[in-house]
Design an enzyme around this catalytic site. Structure first.
Site, PDB file in Angstrom:
ATOM      1  N   ILE A  60      -7.187  12.031  -4.092  1.00 63.32           N
ATOM      2  CA  ILE A  60      -8.215  11.082  -4.559  1.00 63.32           C
ATOM      3  C   ILE A  60      -9.587  11.388  -3.956  1.00 63.32           C
ATOM      4  CG2 ILE A  60      -6.648   9.166  -5.116  1.00 63.32           C
ATOM      5  CD1 ILE A  60      -7.512   7.891  -2.394  1.00 63.32           C
ATOM      6  N   GLU A  84      -2.694   6.227   3.002  1.00 61.88           N
ATOM      7  CA  GLU A  84      -1.794   6.432   4.134  1.00 61.88           C
ATOM      8  C   GLU A  84      -1.375   5.026   4.525  1.00 61.88           C
ATOM      9  OE1 GLU A  84      -0.552   9.090   5.499  1.00 61.88           O
ATOM     10  OE2 GLU A  84      -1.677  10.550   4.321  1.00 61.88           O
ATOM     11  N   SER A  85      -0.050   4.783   4.607  1.00 64.30           N
ATOM     12  CA  SER A  85       0.396   3.391   4.647  1.00 64.30           C
ATOM     13  C   SER A  85       1.232   3.014   5.871  1.00 64.30           C
ATOM     14  CB  SER A  85       1.221   3.102   3.387  1.00 64.30           C
ATOM     15  OG  SER A  85       2.462   3.786   3.453  1.00 64.30           O
ATOM     16  N   THR A 130      -3.463  -5.181   1.519  1.00 67.35           N
ATOM     17  CA  THR A 130      -2.385  -5.725   2.345  1.00 67.35           C
ATOM     18  C   THR A 130      -2.822  -7.006   3.056  1.00 67.35           C
ATOM     19  OG1 THR A 130      -1.198  -5.262   4.406  1.00 67.35           O
ATOM     20  CG2 THR A 130      -3.200  -4.035   4.088  1.00 67.35           C
ATOM     21  N   ASP A 131      -1.841  -7.828   3.421  1.00 69.40           N
ATOM     22  CA  ASP A 131      -2.168  -9.029   4.203  1.00 69.40           C
ATOM     23  C   ASP A 131      -2.481  -8.666   5.658  1.00 69.40           C
ATOM     24  OD1 ASP A 131       0.412  -8.382   5.043  1.00 69.40           O
ATOM     25  OD2 ASP A 131       1.231 -10.401   4.785  1.00 69.40           O
ATOM     26  N   GLU A 132      -2.237  -7.399   6.037  1.00 72.28           N
ATOM     27  CA  GLU A 132      -2.490  -7.000   7.430  1.00 72.28           C
ATOM     28  C   GLU A 132      -3.984  -7.031   7.776  1.00 72.28           C
ATOM     29  OE1 GLU A 132      -0.211  -3.811   9.105  1.00 72.28           O
ATOM     30  OE2 GLU A 132       1.350  -4.051   7.609  1.00 72.28           O
ATOM     31  N   TYR A 156      -4.567   1.482  10.606  1.00 71.36           N
ATOM     32  CA  TYR A 156      -4.181   1.331   9.191  1.00 71.36           C
ATOM     33  C   TYR A 156      -4.859   0.107   8.583  1.00 71.36           C
ATOM     34  CZ  TYR A 156      -1.448  -0.458   5.252  1.00 71.36           C
ATOM     35  OH  TYR A 156      -1.081  -0.995   4.035  1.00 71.36           O
ATOM     36  N   LYS A 160      -7.795  -0.279   5.644  1.00 68.87           N
ATOM     37  CA  LYS A 160      -7.621  -1.045   4.394  1.00 68.87           C
ATOM     38  C   LYS A 160      -8.710  -2.118   4.298  1.00 68.87           C
ATOM     39  CE  LYS A 160      -4.799  -0.729   1.672  1.00 68.87           C
ATOM     40  NZ  LYS A 160      -4.633   0.147   0.468  1.00 68.87           N
ATOM     41  N   ASN A 185       4.625  -7.795   2.994  1.00 74.26           N
ATOM     42  CA  ASN A 185       5.518  -6.630   3.104  1.00 74.26           C
ATOM     43  C   ASN A 185       6.415  -6.493   1.881  1.00 74.26           C
ATOM     44  OD1 ASN A 185       4.590  -6.600   5.770  1.00 74.26           O
ATOM     45  ND2 ASN A 185       6.547  -5.789   6.475  1.00 74.26           N
ATOM     46  N   ARG A 220       7.353 -11.588   9.240  1.00 78.29           N
ATOM     47  CA  ARG A 220       6.581 -11.108   8.097  1.00 78.29           C
ATOM     48  C   ARG A 220       7.026 -11.854   6.851  1.00 78.29           C
ATOM     49  NH1 ARG A 220       4.746  -9.358  11.879  1.00 78.29           N
ATOM     50  NH2 ARG A 220       3.904  -7.320  12.380  1.00 78.29           N
ATOM     51  N   ASN A 255      12.082 -10.297  11.979  1.00 73.59           N
ATOM     52  CA  ASN A 255      12.611  -8.952  11.721  1.00 73.59           C
ATOM     53  C   ASN A 255      14.092  -8.851  12.083  1.00 73.59           C
ATOM     54  OD1 ASN A 255      10.154  -8.127  10.818  1.00 73.59           O
ATOM     55  ND2 ASN A 255       9.633  -6.881  12.609  1.00 73.59           N
ATOM     56  N   HIS A 291       1.079  -4.840  18.162  1.00 76.56           N
ATOM     57  CA  HIS A 291       1.979  -5.322  17.104  1.00 76.56           C
ATOM     58  C   HIS A 291       1.662  -6.773  16.752  1.00 76.56           C
ATOM     59  CE1 HIS A 291       6.391  -4.815  15.564  1.00 76.56           C
ATOM     60  NE2 HIS A 291       5.502  -4.955  14.604  1.00 76.56           N
TER      61      HIS A 291
HETATM   62  P1  NAD Z   1       3.491   4.990   0.210  1.00 76.87           P
HETATM   63  O1  NAD Z   1       3.103   5.575   1.520  1.00 76.87           O
HETATM   64  O2  NAD Z   1       4.939   4.879  -0.136  1.00 76.87           O
HETATM   65  O3  NAD Z   1       2.811   5.802  -0.982  1.00 76.87           O
HETATM   66  C1  NAD Z   1       1.482   6.262  -0.924  1.00 76.87           C
HETATM   67  C2  NAD Z   1       1.314   7.291  -2.022  1.00 76.87           C
HETATM   68  O4  NAD Z   1      -0.057   7.722  -1.999  1.00 76.87           O
HETATM   69  C3  NAD Z   1       2.181   8.529  -1.862  1.00 76.87           C
HETATM   70  O5  NAD Z   1       2.754   8.877  -3.097  1.00 76.87           O
HETATM   71  C4  NAD Z   1       1.201   9.593  -1.387  1.00 76.87           C
HETATM   72  O6  NAD Z   1       1.578  10.910  -1.785  1.00 76.87           O
HETATM   73  C5  NAD Z   1      -0.073   9.133  -2.078  1.00 76.87           C
HETATM   74  N1  NAD Z   1      -1.275   9.615  -1.383  1.00 76.87           N
HETATM   75  C6  NAD Z   1      -1.552   9.548  -0.044  1.00 76.87           C
HETATM   76  N2  NAD Z   1      -2.753  10.090   0.203  1.00 76.87           N
HETATM   77  C7  NAD Z   1      -3.254  10.497  -0.994  1.00 76.87           C
HETATM   78  C8  NAD Z   1      -4.469  11.133  -1.391  1.00 76.87           C
HETATM   79  N3  NAD Z   1      -5.413  11.446  -0.497  1.00 76.87           N
HETATM   80  N4  NAD Z   1      -4.657  11.387  -2.705  1.00 76.87           N
HETATM   81  C9  NAD Z   1      -3.701  11.073  -3.622  1.00 76.87           C
HETATM   82  N5  NAD Z   1      -2.538  10.497  -3.299  1.00 76.87           N
HETATM   83  C10 NAD Z   1      -2.317  10.207  -2.007  1.00 76.87           C
HETATM   84  O7  NAD Z   1       2.786   3.561   0.169  1.00 76.87           O
HETATM   85  P2  NAD Z   1       3.266   2.195  -0.483  1.00 76.87           P
HETATM   86  O8  NAD Z   1       4.119   1.475   0.504  1.00 76.87           O
HETATM   87  O9  NAD Z   1       3.786   2.456  -1.850  1.00 76.87           O
HETATM   88  O10 NAD Z   1       1.871   1.412  -0.568  1.00 76.87           O
HETATM   89  C11 NAD Z   1       1.015   1.586  -1.708  1.00 76.87           C
HETATM   90  C12 NAD Z   1      -0.231   0.738  -1.519  1.00 76.87           C
HETATM   91  O11 NAD Z   1       0.116  -0.624  -1.354  1.00 76.87           O
HETATM   92  C13 NAD Z   1      -1.047   1.119  -0.278  1.00 76.87           C
HETATM   93  O12 NAD Z   1      -2.405   1.039  -0.623  1.00 76.87           O
HETATM   94  C14 NAD Z   1      -0.696   0.050   0.742  1.00 76.87           C
HETATM   95  O13 NAD Z   1      -1.768  -0.180   1.629  1.00 76.87           O
HETATM   96  C15 NAD Z   1      -0.453  -1.143  -0.170  1.00 76.87           C
HETATM   97  N6  NAD Z   1       0.481  -2.145   0.370  1.00 76.87           N
HETATM   98  C16 NAD Z   1       1.725  -1.767   0.773  1.00 76.87           C
HETATM   99  C17 NAD Z   1       2.610  -2.736   1.232  1.00 76.87           C
HETATM  100  C18 NAD Z   1       4.018  -2.357   1.660  1.00 76.87           C
HETATM  101  O14 NAD Z   1       4.744  -3.235   2.146  1.00 76.87           O
HETATM  102  N7  NAD Z   1       4.477  -1.140   1.480  1.00 76.87           N
HETATM  103  C19 NAD Z   1       2.221  -4.071   1.278  1.00 76.87           C
HETATM  104  C20 NAD Z   1       0.936  -4.415   0.843  1.00 76.87           C
HETATM  105  C21 NAD Z   1       0.075  -3.442   0.380  1.00 76.87           C
END
Ligand code: NAD
Length: 324
Positions: A60, A84-85, A130-132, A156, A160, A185, A220, A255, A291
């Site tokens: 991206i 990055e998550s 995220t709610d974080e 992280y 965000k 979450n 959470r 948890n 944490h």
């Molecule tokens: P994930 O880590 O499973 O997936 C992230 C994806 O983004 C991967 O497929 C990765 O290859 C891709 N990616 C990373 N860097 C990239 C880049 N520079 N260019 C293109 N693609 C790239 O994450 P997730 O758990 O599916 O979370 C997705 C979104 O939802 C994130 O923005 C996260 O902040 C948000 N979110 C996640 C949660 C959760 O509980 N997992 C909760 C709330 C919000």
């Protein structure tokens, strides 16, 4: 019919969203994913209608590539998951979190601002957050609302928070038609085993120690991933431009209690091991620095404005996830 660019569509939530939208809408979808350790091509196999989906491998942060996708696929909607998550990784190496989560988001916003000069009408930039970003709650404090001040604890959540601010600024400054969701979450199929629920399932299945941070009393809110996908779809359909919507599951166990439930489900589904119930595998390990103790999310805005509420109970969602 929307033409949606889904960033991070090969990751956990993004791939569930692609499956969901091919099942539940007539949208055409383009995934842009860099296939980091968190993105898997096989997450996009067996799609309900693959003729409405295209995959582009790329970053991206790559300006030319992003702009060309807007042109080649006449993108009118962005649903931005790519990030990055993982909090632990952000503590060890925060740099990549700023690149992808902040600079990458700005690159997408720039493409949308440039390619949608006439922003009236159908365009929409939906940012998944995220709610974080709201930080941590004391036991007696009320749940996060959309007006809770930002107070992120980890690199992280700080990255965000920065991206959320940029998205809002593009609305206020340039009138870009944005919406934001801040979600609790997620759990469900296709989540990587670096996160609590899939890690617990795999270790418990193999009869290995199950690590739990600190005293395991961190709280959470948990949401089944398909419910999150439904919430984003309802925001795309009816959410008001410039607005933020909190999304949550209304489930707030500690948890430790999640880990115990998974052990019980596995004992029931695959039988108790010779060593005894899987709960005995639980091992408390040193807590993560910074944490957050408790998150709880008030999702009454999306409930009352858009009629969305979570469908899956935690017990049923955990069972589905364990079976997957
Ligand atoms: P994930 O880590 O499973 O997936 C992230 C994806 O983004 C991967 O497929 C990765 O290859 C891709 N990616 C990373 N860097 C990239 C880049 N520079 N260019 C293109 N693609 C790239 O994450 P997730 O758990 O599916 O979370 C997705 C979104 O939802 C994130 O923005 C996260 O902040 C948000 N979110 C996640 C949660 C959760 O509980 N997992 C909760 C709330 C919000």
């Amino acid at each position: 019919m929307r033409r949606i660019l889904v960033t991070g569509g090969a990751g956990f939530i993004g791939s569930n969203f692609i499956h969901y939208m091919l099942r539940c809408s007539d949208a055409r979808l383009v995934t842009l994913d860099a296939l980091t350790y968190a993105g898997l091509r096989e997450n996009l196999e067996h799609l309900p209608d693959s003729s409405r989906h295209a995959f582009v491998h790329g970053d991206i942060c790559d300006r030319e590539l992003v702009w060309s996708i807007f042109d080649n696929h006449q993108i009118d909607t962005v649903v931005h998951f790519a990030a990055e998550s993982h909090v632990d990784r952000s503590i060890v190496a925060p740099g990549r979190f700023i690149e992808t989560n902040v600079v990458g988001t700005m690159n997408l916003l720039e493409a949308a601002r440039n390619r949608w000069p006439d922003q009236a009408g159908y365009h929409r930039f939906h940012h998944v957050s995220t709610d974080e970003v709201y930080g941590t709650l004391e036991p007696e404090e009320p749940a996060f609302t959309e007006s809770t001040p930002y107070d992120p604890s980890s690199p992280y959540s700080a990255s965000k928070a920065a991206s959320d601010h940029l998205v809002r600024a593009y609305h206020r400054t340039y009138g870009l038609p944005v919406t934001i969701s801040n979600c609790s979450n997620n759990y469900g199929p296709r989540q990587l085993p670096e996160k609590l629920i899939p890690l617990t399932i795999l270790r418990a299945l193999r009869g290995e120690e199950i690590p739990v941070y600190g005293d395991g009393m961190q709280v959470r809110d948990w949401l089944y991933v398909d419910d999150h996908c439904g919430a984003i779809n309802s925001i795309l359909r009816g959410g008001r431009e410039g607005e933020t919507y909190n999304v949550g599951g209304g489930n707030q166990p500690a948890n430790l209690s999640i880990v115990e439930s998974i052990c019980e489900i596995l004992d029931e589904l695959v039988g108790v091991q010779s060593k005894g119930p899987r709960e005995s595998l639980i091992t408390f390990v040193a807590d993560r620095p910074g944490h957050d103790r408790r998150y709880a999310i008030d999702f009454s805005k999306i409930e009352s404005e858009l009629g969305w509420s979570p469908k899956e109970t935690l017990e049923a969602g955990l069972r589905k996830t364990v079976k997957w």
